[in-house]
Enzyme design. Structure first.
Site, PDB file in Angstrom:
ATOM      1  N   LYS A 104      10.639 -40.027  57.926  1.00  0.00           N
ATOM      2  CA  LYS A 104      11.076 -41.416  58.107  1.00  0.00           C
ATOM      3  C   LYS A 104      11.788 -41.626  59.443  1.00  0.00           C
ATOM      4  CE  LYS A 104      11.111 -42.672  53.248  1.00  0.00           C
ATOM      5  NZ  LYS A 104      10.718 -41.377  52.648  1.00  0.00           N
TER       6      LYS A 104
HETATM    7  C1  LIG Z   1       9.567 -41.283  51.818  1.00  0.00           C
HETATM    8  C2  LIG Z   1       8.971 -39.939  51.614  1.00  0.00           C
HETATM    9  C3  LIG Z   1       7.662 -39.766  51.101  1.00  0.00           C
HETATM   10  C4  LIG Z   1       6.811 -40.935  50.664  1.00  0.00           C
HETATM   11  O1  LIG Z   1       6.354 -41.725  51.726  1.00  0.00           O
HETATM   12  P1  LIG Z   1       5.818 -43.211  51.486  1.00  0.00           P
HETATM   13  O2  LIG Z   1       5.682 -43.791  52.829  1.00  0.00           O
HETATM   14  O3  LIG Z   1       6.884 -43.910  50.666  1.00  0.00           O
HETATM   15  O4  LIG Z   1       4.537 -43.115  50.736  1.00  0.00           O
HETATM   16  C5  LIG Z   1       7.162 -38.477  50.999  1.00  0.00           C
HETATM   17  N1  LIG Z   1       7.896 -37.401  51.334  1.00  0.00           N
HETATM   18  C6  LIG Z   1       9.160 -37.529  51.826  1.00  0.00           C
HETATM   19  C7  LIG Z   1       9.915 -36.309  52.159  1.00  0.00           C
HETATM   20  C8  LIG Z   1       9.736 -38.794  51.984  1.00  0.00           C
HETATM   21  O5  LIG Z   1      10.992 -38.903  52.458  1.00  0.00           O
END
Ligand SMILES: *Cc1c(COP(=O)(O)O)cnc(C)c1O
Length: 476
Positions: A104
């Site tokens: 993210k």
């Molecule tokens: C947020 C997250 C996901 C999921 O991603 P999306 O964009 O919500 O589908 C998967 N793995 C980790 C470690 C995350 O922080």
């Protein structure tokens, strides 16, 4: 939908009709243009892609903000998202080298700089209010810390995050970051955030905003690493060989496996593919919360109630309702807003919609390359173990879900790029359970638990939350 300025979309969120914002069309890039991007740095590539979508900003501003975001300092490597080739079939695209050690960061670091720029320009400020169970909150705080015009109020369930995640967030001492440890679970925190946003007078007076995964700029920023991963996993066709014997209509293809929750990450892959990137399969992986896998297998989309959502050992994928999914369905329905609205009305009426009989759903693999599968605690542990023994690498539980599901879709000659979405150091308990030893802690995080922490505890009380915001944020 009426066109809006990039700034309004950045700060606002929803389209005028209440749906999610999407571009009128995805810019189509021909193979020659895509190949011309092969040698670019991450920041140059991000600029080449983002400027196709952000047409109402001076290019120099966009370029400067991108350059400021994708640095060696923030991401630890010049490549930003380095690719590790594991064998002839599998690669790992490392998306989790940013300050909060989860993917993210890639979108959020840019968002922090975009917000600061727009707010300064307009002479405005923004109070970001969010609820987190881990990754989103720390990525947002690391992106917004010290940014002018922005404050972050982040609610988290008291005592429910991992020690590592708690220390990551609470050790931020910047005076625009406010950590609120709520007496309750994640859903209580989420409900309070919704209640504050529902008070439109308060929301407007205190300039309350969000940085959740439906933010269009976040999705857009994620498109970049699909291109980057493609270039790293394929070879340039030497230009002197582009002659009559080279079949230029058939570029090399790759597949991606994507650990999914809110459908934000894989949506970016879908957009890259629509732009012309030769992606064969987008493999959507879920954990035990398999709402999306169920849709791609059966045509029925039934979001779960929060009490039906299971707590798993890949917690960032414990999602009952995929907030970005509407954007994909809009494309599947040939971009018809009416039909999209009708499906979401069905969810409100009966709890689900079912499009199995629709020929467009039946054609989705051919049209969009989307395939899916789900993982489980047992499979996650086994995958972490196997991966470690085969490649000598420790992967985190979310990445392991993606790797586990990828196996069913691996095809000879087509690199399978598994997205690494977090670092194992964030989830030591599961790693110990799988391997019998703790993951190593990346440089700079060793003394994390010893750093001083700043946060405030709060009961589940809307009035108290509002008064806290009032006393720490200027009104308009
Ligand atoms: C947020 C997250 C996901 C999921 O991603 P999306 O964009 O919500 O589908 C998967 N793995 C980790 C470690 C995350 O922080």
């Amino acid at each position: 939908m009426t066109p809006s300025s990039f700034e309004d979309i950045l700060l606002g969120g929803l389209a005028p009709d209440g749906g999610l914002v999407v571009p009128e069309a995805y810019p189509r890039c021909d193979p020659t243009l895509i190949e011309s991007w092969r040698g670019l740095t991450y920041a140059e590539l991000a600029f080449a892609i983002l400027k196709l979508y952000v047409s109402d900003w001076p290019e120099s501003s966009l370029r400067a903000l991108i350059d400021k975001s994708y640095t060696l300092m923030a991401f630890g490597t010049r490549e930003v998202t380095p690719l590790k080739t594991l064998d002839e079939q599998y690669c790992l695209l490392r998306l989790s080298n940013g300050p909060s050690l989860a993917f993210k960061d890639i979108a959020m670091q840019l968002l922090g700089n975009l917000f600061e720029y727009v707010l300064l320009k307009r002479g405005e400020h923004l109070n970001i209010l969010g609820a987190t169970s881990g990754d989103t909150g720390s990525a947002a705080e690391y992106a917004m810390r010290g940014k002018r015009g922005v404050r972050v109020f982040m609610l988290s369930p008291d005592g429910k995050m991992s020690r590592f995640q708690t220390a990551q967030m609470f050790s931020l001492l910047d005076n625009n970051i406010f950590n609120i440890a709520l007496d309750g679970v994640f859903d209580d925190a989420q409900d309070l955030v919704k209640a504050v946003s529902a008070d439109l007078v308060f929301k407007d007076r205190y300039a309350i905003g969000t940085v959740n995964s439906i933010n269009w700029a976040r999705v857009l920023a994620q498109v970049v690493y699909y291109f980057k991963g493609y270039f790293a996993a394929t070879k340039a066709v030497p230009t002197d060989r582009v002659d009559l014997h080279t079949d230029v209509s058939k570029p090399q293809e790759v597949s991606f496996s994507v650990p999914s929750g809110n459908f934000g990450n894989i949506l970016a892959g879908h957009i890259a593919r629509q732009m012309g990137l030769p992606i064969r399969r987008l493999v959507l992986a879920t954990n035990e919360n398999n709402v999306l896998d169920e849709f791609f297998k059966t045509g029925r989309y039934r979001p779960r109630l929060s009490q039906e959502t299971r707590q798993t050992t890949s917690p960032s994928m414990d999602i009952s309702k995929a907030s970005n999914f509407e954007r994909f369905m809009f494309d599947l329905l040939d971009r018809d807003p009416e039909q999209t609205r009708n499906l979401w009305a069905k969810i409100d009426e009966q709890g689900y919609f079912d499009v199995a009989g629709d020929p467009r759903w039946q054609m989705q693999v051919e049209r969009f390359g989307m395939v899916s599968g789900s993982s489980s605690h047992r499979l996650r542990l086994e995958t972490i173990r196997q991966f470690y023994h085969r490649y000598g690498e420790v992967i985190d539980p979310h990445t392991a879900d993606g790797v586990a599901v990828a196996k069913a879709y691996a095809e000879p000659g087509i690199p399978m790029i598994c997205l690494e979405t977090a670092q194992p150091a964030k989830f030591p308990d599961t790693i110990v359970e799988a391997l019998g030893h703790a993951p190593s802690v990346p440089a700079g995080f060793q003394e994390l638990s010893q750093r001083p922490q700043r946060f405030c505890r709060m009961p589940r009380d809307l009035a108290m939350l509002k008064s806290y915001i009032r006393s720490h944020a200027p009104a308009r």
